[in-house]
Write a protein that holds these residues in place. Sequence first.
Motif, mmCIF file in Angstrom:
data_model
loop_
_atom_site.group_PDB
_atom_site.id
_atom_site.type_symbol
_atom_site.label_atom_id
_atom_site.label_comp_id
_atom_site.label_asym_id
_atom_site.label_seq_id
_atom_site.Cartn_x
_atom_site.Cartn_y
_atom_site.Cartn_z
ATOM 1 N N SER A 61 43.620 36.694 44.988
ATOM 2 C CA SER A 61 43.129 35.797 43.932
ATOM 3 C C SER A 61 42.497 34.558 44.533
ATOM 4 O O SER A 61 41.432 34.103 44.087
ATOM 5 C CB SER A 61 44.287 35.397 43.011
ATOM 6 N N HIS A 65 38.581 33.424 44.147
ATOM 7 C CA HIS A 65 38.546 32.471 43.027
ATOM 8 C C HIS A 65 37.240 31.696 42.924
ATOM 9 O O HIS A 65 36.839 31.291 41.834
ATOM 10 C CB HIS A 65 39.765 31.532 43.064
ATOM 11 N N ALA A 85 36.314 36.636 38.794
ATOM 12 C CA ALA A 85 37.364 37.511 38.274
ATOM 13 C C ALA A 85 36.862 38.946 38.138
ATOM 14 O O ALA A 85 37.565 39.904 38.477
ATOM 15 C CB ALA A 85 37.862 36.989 36.935
ATOM 16 N N VAL A 105 45.410 39.264 38.668
ATOM 17 C CA VAL A 105 44.386 38.669 39.534
ATOM 18 C C VAL A 105 43.216 38.156 38.698
ATOM 19 O O VAL A 105 42.712 37.047 38.928
ATOM 20 C CB VAL A 105 43.909 39.698 40.588
ATOM 21 N N TRP A 106 42.793 38.944 37.718
ATOM 22 C CA TRP A 106 41.684 38.515 36.859
ATOM 23 C C TRP A 106 42.032 37.205 36.163
ATOM 24 O O TRP A 106 41.239 36.259 36.145
ATOM 25 C CB TRP A 106 41.361 39.597 35.821
ATOM 26 N N ALA A 108 44.284 34.970 37.019
ATOM 27 C CA ALA A 108 44.444 33.878 37.988
ATOM 28 C C ALA A 108 43.103 33.246 38.328
ATOM 29 O O ALA A 108 42.974 32.011 38.412
ATOM 30 C CB ALA A 108 45.125 34.398 39.256
ATOM 31 N N ILE A 109 42.091 34.078 38.512
ATOM 32 C CA ILE A 109 40.766 33.572 38.872
ATOM 33 C C ILE A 109 40.062 32.971 37.663
ATOM 34 O O ILE A 109 39.522 31.861 37.733
ATOM 35 C CB ILE A 109 39.924 34.708 39.481
ATOM 36 N N HIS A 112 41.573 29.491 36.604
ATOM 37 C CA HIS A 112 41.973 28.507 37.615
ATOM 38 C C HIS A 112 41.432 27.100 37.357
ATOM 39 O O HIS A 112 41.891 26.138 37.990
ATOM 40 C CB HIS A 112 41.601 28.991 39.028
ATOM 41 N N GLU A 124 51.710 34.229 39.695
ATOM 42 C CA GLU A 124 50.483 34.329 40.488
ATOM 43 C C GLU A 124 49.357 33.507 39.865
ATOM 44 O O GLU A 124 48.565 32.869 40.569
ATOM 45 C CB GLU A 124 50.053 35.795 40.626
#
Length: 212
Positions: A61, A65, A85, A105-106, A108-109, A112, A124
């Motif tokens: 991530s 990012h 993402a 992960v998607w 998180a990015i 952010h 995360e």
Amino acid sequence: MLKSVSDIIIPDSKLAVGAAELLREHGDTLLWNHSHRVFLFGALQGKNARVKFDAELLYISALFHDLGLTKKYSSPDKRFEVDGANAARSYLQQHGVPDESIRLVWDAIALHTTIGVAPYKEPEVALIYSGVGYDVMGENFESISEETREQVVAAYPRDNFKNKILPAFLEGFKHKPETTFGNIKSDVCELLLPGFKRTSFCDCVLHSPWKD
């Protein structure tokens, strides 16, 4: 590639190394060092708070990012956070990563830079947000010791980061400044983009096609 910094192990799985290679290829030294500091500062805050998190997903991530700022991954009409993402999602799908991990992960990015939301999501997601906040704005600065900060910066130097990162942000979305509406990155456009005028939510409401 360093194996660890300040007792934080840097993931070296095939998936992690592949993501790092993409950042090396399409990013620059500024994004490389910043992304690694984001991972380390996020992981350190998670460790200090005794929060359980997936280090590999956190690392990937962090690497992706800001990749939405690069020419390779920048779309003509989406927020750069969403571009990054989407790039991460495509990469993880190609490697058969489970959907739930991809979603983390998607998020998180994509989140952010979203103040007031990301900290309440999964670890995360929250730790990428806090890692970014720590490196960019010094949020919760004293939560990490000076000695540890110096170790992280020695491994991944800031190199006048304060004065370089804002122009780097603008370079990534100056062709689509309208995508910063409702987001803190509109501050960057207002400061550095000549002739930029913020879209006003109030104007959107008052000048909507509704008659009432």
